[in-house]
Design a protein around this motif. Structure first.
Motif, short mmCIF file in Angstrom:
data_model
loop_
_atom_site.label_atom_id
_atom_site.label_comp_id
_atom_site.label_asym_id
_atom_site.label_seq_id
_atom_site.Cartn_x
_atom_site.Cartn_y
_atom_site.Cartn_z
N LEU A 1 1.77 4.47 1.26
CA LEU A 1 1.54 4.93 2.62
C LEU A 1 0.82 6.28 2.67
O LEU A 1 -0.01 6.51 3.55
N ARG A 2 1.13 7.17 1.71
CA ARG A 2 0.43 8.46 1.69
C ARG A 2 -1.06 8.24 1.47
O ARG A 2 -1.90 8.81 2.18
N ARG B 1 -11.95 -1.54 3.33
CA ARG B 1 -12.05 -0.15 3.80
C ARG B 1 -13.46 0.39 3.63
O ARG B 1 -13.87 1.33 4.32
N ALA C 1 -2.78 5.48 1.89
CA ALA C 1 -3.37 4.69 2.96
C ALA C 1 -3.72 5.55 4.16
O ALA C 1 -4.67 5.27 4.89
N ALA C 2 -2.94 6.62 4.37
CA ALA C 2 -3.17 7.48 5.53
C ALA C 2 -4.23 8.54 5.26
O ALA C 2 -4.72 9.18 6.19
N LEU C 3 -4.60 8.73 4.00
CA LEU C 3 -5.56 9.78 3.65
C LEU C 3 -6.98 9.33 3.96
O LEU C 3 -7.41 8.27 3.51
N ASP D 1 -5.71 7.78 -4.51
CA ASP D 1 -6.11 8.01 -3.13
C ASP D 1 -6.88 6.81 -2.57
O ASP D 1 -6.73 6.46 -1.41
N ARG E 1 0.82 -1.21 0.00
CA ARG E 1 0.00 0.00 0.00
C ARG E 1 0.85 1.26 0.00
O ARG E 1 1.79 1.38 0.76
N SER F 1 -3.04 17.74 3.71
CA SER F 1 -3.46 16.35 3.54
C SER F 1 -2.90 15.73 2.27
O SER F 1 -2.55 14.55 2.23
#
Length: 281
Positions: free
Chosen positions: A6-7, A97, A9-11, A39, A4, A275
């Protein structure tokens, strides 16, 4: 986090601009999609999967989302024979998700879908027909609805309207207003054609943004970067927000009645820029 970006996944999904659809029959595409700048990634068990291969597609998705991958899943319509089995298979799968519900036309369809999933699983209502558009406000307010998305191609088949932005303006506007009434994140626009040029994608994103929509579906990995760029604050907006917020922090006065609305807009742009990692853009 395996497989994944990471950017991305964290959004939070409420801020996702690009929503990349990946054919659930092609697991070799899963990892590249999840490593991309999309995204959000949607494993598609509906449109590209013929009836006789629904079980294989379902098995592919369950295996991927049970083995370290994370993503959204497009399930079959609530009127189909596959809907219940799709939801039963996804219950308690750790990497889910959220779910995109194809051919949503009534608010209770979203609620029934949410009730069959693990508690708290968000459901995106994909609206693809005249009936769905007319019921959009009720759908947006239904328990379980997370965001609204526009299925342009099927909507055009259902209504006979053309692909000109003017012909689709009513439907897009209805989704935007319904999302606001339902207190949802911004509506998600339908995809450009799979073979669209980047210039065509950019032009479509301009329409999407002008209509007040904040996300866009994509059928191609090659379109993701253009969608992210097209639906992000522009460089001059980020600069303007920086300057206004800095001036405010140093005691700038209101001046006139437009100051507070401009300050609120600057704060929103700043939050989005942060973000999306745009501060140094």
């Amino acid at each position: 986090m395996p497989f994944r970006n990471l950017r991305a996944a964290a959004l939070p999904a409420k801020l996702s601009r690009s929503w990349l659809l990946v054919n659930a029959l092609k697991p070799e595409l899963f990892s590249p999609a999840l490593a991309s700048e999309a995204d959000s990634v949607i494993f598609d068990m509906e449109a590209p999967v013929p009836p006789e291969q629904k079980q294989q597609a379902r098995d592919n998705v369950v295996e991927a989302l049970s083995g370290g991958m994370t993503g959204w899943v497009r399930v079959n319509p609530p009127t189909s024979e596959f809907w219940a089995d799709d939801l039963a298979a996804l219950t308690r799968v750790p990497g889910v998700r959220g779910v995109m519900l194809a051919e949503t036309e009534k608010p209770e369809q979203v609620t029934y879908t949410a009730m069959r999933l693990q508690a708290g699983t968000p459901v995106m209502a994909l609206i693809e027909s005249a009936e769905g558009i007319e019921n959009a406000t009720a759908i947006a307010s239904a328990p379980g609805t997370f965001r609204l998305a526009f299925g342009i191609n099927d909507f055009r088949k259902d209504t006979g309207v053309g692909d000109d932005p003017l012909a689709l303006a009513y439907a897009r506007g209805k989704l935007v207003i319904a999302s606001r009434v339902g207190r949802l994140p911004g509506a998600i626009d339908g995809p450009a054609a799979g073979g669209a040029t980047l210039e065509q994608v950019a032009a479509e994103c301009d329409v999407t943004a002008k209509m007040g929509m904040t996300g866009k579906l994509s059928l191609s990995l090659d379109q993701v970067d253009q969608i992210n760029q097209g639906l992000s604050p522009k460089d001059d907006e980020v600069t303007w927000a920086h300057e206004l917020l800095e001036a405010h922090a140093h005691g700038a006065t209101m001046g006139d009645g437009s100051y507070l609305p401009r300050l609120k807009r600057a704060q929103k742009i700043a939050e989005l820029a942060d973000s999306y990692g745009l501060w140094n853009a």
